[in-house]
Design an enzyme around this catalytic site. Structure first.
Site, PDB file in Angstrom:
ATOM      1  N   GLN A  52      -5.613  67.456   3.178  1.00  0.00           N
ATOM      2  CA  GLN A  52      -6.839  67.333   2.381  1.00  0.00           C
ATOM      3  C   GLN A  52      -7.221  68.638   1.678  1.00  0.00           C
ATOM      4  O   GLN A  52      -8.023  68.618   0.750  1.00  0.00           O
ATOM      5  CB  GLN A  52      -8.010  66.889   3.271  1.00  0.00           C
ATOM      6  CG  GLN A  52      -7.846  65.477   3.792  1.00  0.00           C
ATOM      7  CD  GLN A  52      -9.070  65.067   4.593  1.00  0.00           C
ATOM      8  OE1 GLN A  52      -9.153  65.340   5.779  1.00  0.00           O
ATOM      9  NE2 GLN A  52     -10.030  64.430   3.940  1.00  0.00           N
ATOM     10  N   CYS A  61     -14.479  59.148   3.969  1.00  0.00           N
ATOM     11  CA  CYS A  61     -13.449  60.186   3.960  1.00  0.00           C
ATOM     12  C   CYS A  61     -13.847  61.238   2.935  1.00  0.00           C
ATOM     13  O   CYS A  61     -14.279  60.882   1.837  1.00  0.00           O
ATOM     14  CB  CYS A  61     -12.101  59.561   3.585  1.00  0.00           C
ATOM     15  SG  CYS A  61     -10.760  60.754   3.432  1.00  0.00           S
ATOM     16  N   LEU A  62     -13.681  62.505   3.286  1.00  0.00           N
ATOM     17  CA  LEU A  62     -14.038  63.583   2.359  1.00  0.00           C
ATOM     18  C   LEU A  62     -13.137  63.574   1.116  1.00  0.00           C
ATOM     19  O   LEU A  62     -13.485  64.170   0.110  1.00  0.00           O
ATOM     20  CB  LEU A  62     -13.948  64.941   3.062  1.00  0.00           C
ATOM     21  CG  LEU A  62     -14.917  65.144   4.237  1.00  0.00           C
ATOM     22  CD1 LEU A  62     -14.626  66.467   4.936  1.00  0.00           C
ATOM     23  CD2 LEU A  62     -16.364  65.086   3.777  1.00  0.00           C
ATOM     24  N   HIS A  73      -8.109  58.374  12.074  1.00  0.00           N
ATOM     25  CA  HIS A  73      -8.314  58.712  10.662  1.00  0.00           C
ATOM     26  C   HIS A  73      -7.559  60.000  10.294  1.00  0.00           C
ATOM     27  O   HIS A  73      -6.855  60.048   9.287  1.00  0.00           O
ATOM     28  CB  HIS A  73      -9.828  58.866  10.415  1.00  0.00           C
ATOM     29  CG  HIS A  73     -10.192  59.184   9.008  1.00  0.00           C
ATOM     30  ND1 HIS A  73     -10.921  58.316   8.216  1.00  0.00           N
ATOM     31  CD2 HIS A  73      -9.946  60.271   8.230  1.00  0.00           C
ATOM     32  CE1 HIS A  73     -11.086  58.868   7.027  1.00  0.00           C
ATOM     33  NE2 HIS A  73     -10.516  60.060   7.008  1.00  0.00           N
ATOM     34  N   GLU A  74      -7.706  61.030  11.127  1.00  0.00           N
ATOM     35  CA  GLU A  74      -7.074  62.326  10.803  1.00  0.00           C
ATOM     36  C   GLU A  74      -5.550  62.247  10.935  1.00  0.00           C
ATOM     37  O   GLU A  74      -4.823  62.809  10.109  1.00  0.00           O
ATOM     38  CB  GLU A  74      -7.628  63.446  11.696  1.00  0.00           C
ATOM     39  CG  GLU A  74      -9.129  63.681  11.554  1.00  0.00           C
ATOM     40  CD  GLU A  74      -9.605  63.810  10.117  1.00  0.00           C
ATOM     41  OE1 GLU A  74      -8.846  64.313   9.259  1.00  0.00           O
ATOM     42  OE2 GLU A  74     -10.741  63.386   9.840  1.00  0.00           O
TER      43      GLU A  74
HETATM   44 ZN    ZN Z   1     -10.215  61.459   5.522  1.00  0.00          ZN
END
Ligand code: ZN
Length: 204
Positions: free
Chosen positions: A53, A110-111, A152-153
């Site tokens: 990310q 989610c970022l 998620h990660e």
């Molecule tokens: Zn995410």
């Protein structure tokens, strides 16, 4: 240093990240990366951030669910999501296994999909074998919201995002989620959105 967060469409978010060697994990460069990721996650704010990310295709993620994030939530939300504080920690080269197949659904964000959310089924509990920032082996047994964060990660490290698992009909802006849907029972949300799937909490 706060780093820019890659948004969906950046190729790095769809790549399988590479594992780190023990020497790399103990290097100054990785120590620095972890510090920058911690700052970036807190500034966002978020409860997890994976290296892809911030543009690094490495099997490393940071996680932290702070008490002050949880205190802001209504008590019933905390309870139903099984959300409790998780101290800051680092997971490296994780391997995830699923002790039981029970799935549970909530809106998830989610970022790297800034401003959006969707209903995402996740398994209720996970076991993660990984290394920590000192390259020591760690086993994590998690359930509830923490198990969701881990799934998620770890997905990010394989080039997956929540949109790959979501009920597509439930994809929406965060603004509209809080305007129309947030207070509703998940079963009611499914009924109104006519969501198909096997995880309906009120039948199909
Ligand atoms: Zn995410």
């Amino acid at each position: 240093m706060k780093l820019p967060i890659c948004q969906v469409g950046e190729p790095v978010l769809r790549q399988v990240a590479r594992p780190l060697s023990v020497d790399e994990i103990r290097s100054a460069a990785i120590r620095e990366l972890i510090e920058h990721m911690r700052e970036t996650m807190r500034a966002a704010p978020g409860v997890g951030l994976a290296a892809p990310q911030i543009g690094e295709s490495l099997q490393l993620a940071v996680i932290e669910d702070r008490p002050d994030y949880i205190d802001r939530l209504p008590k019933e939300v905390r309870t139903v999501r099984e959300r409790s504080p998780v101290p800051f920690h680092v997971i490296i080269n994780p391997h995830l296994s699923i002790p039981e197949e029970t799935t549970i659904e909530f809106f998830e964000g989610c970022l790297s999909l800034s401003g959006f959310t969707a209903l995402v089924p996740r398994v209720h509990a996970v076991r993660v074998e990984c290394l920590n920032e000192r390259a020591e082996p760690v086993i994590i047994e998690a359930s509830g919201w923490y198990a969701r964060i881990l799934q998620h990660e770890i997905d990010h490290l394989s080039g997956r995002m929540y949109i790959d698992h979501m009920h597509p009909q439930s994809f929406m802006s965060l603004e509209n989620c809080s305007r129309y849907w947030e207070d509703k029972d998940i079963g009611e949300v499914h009924a109104i959105l006519r969501t198909t799937g096997q995880n309906l909490s009120e039948g199909s």
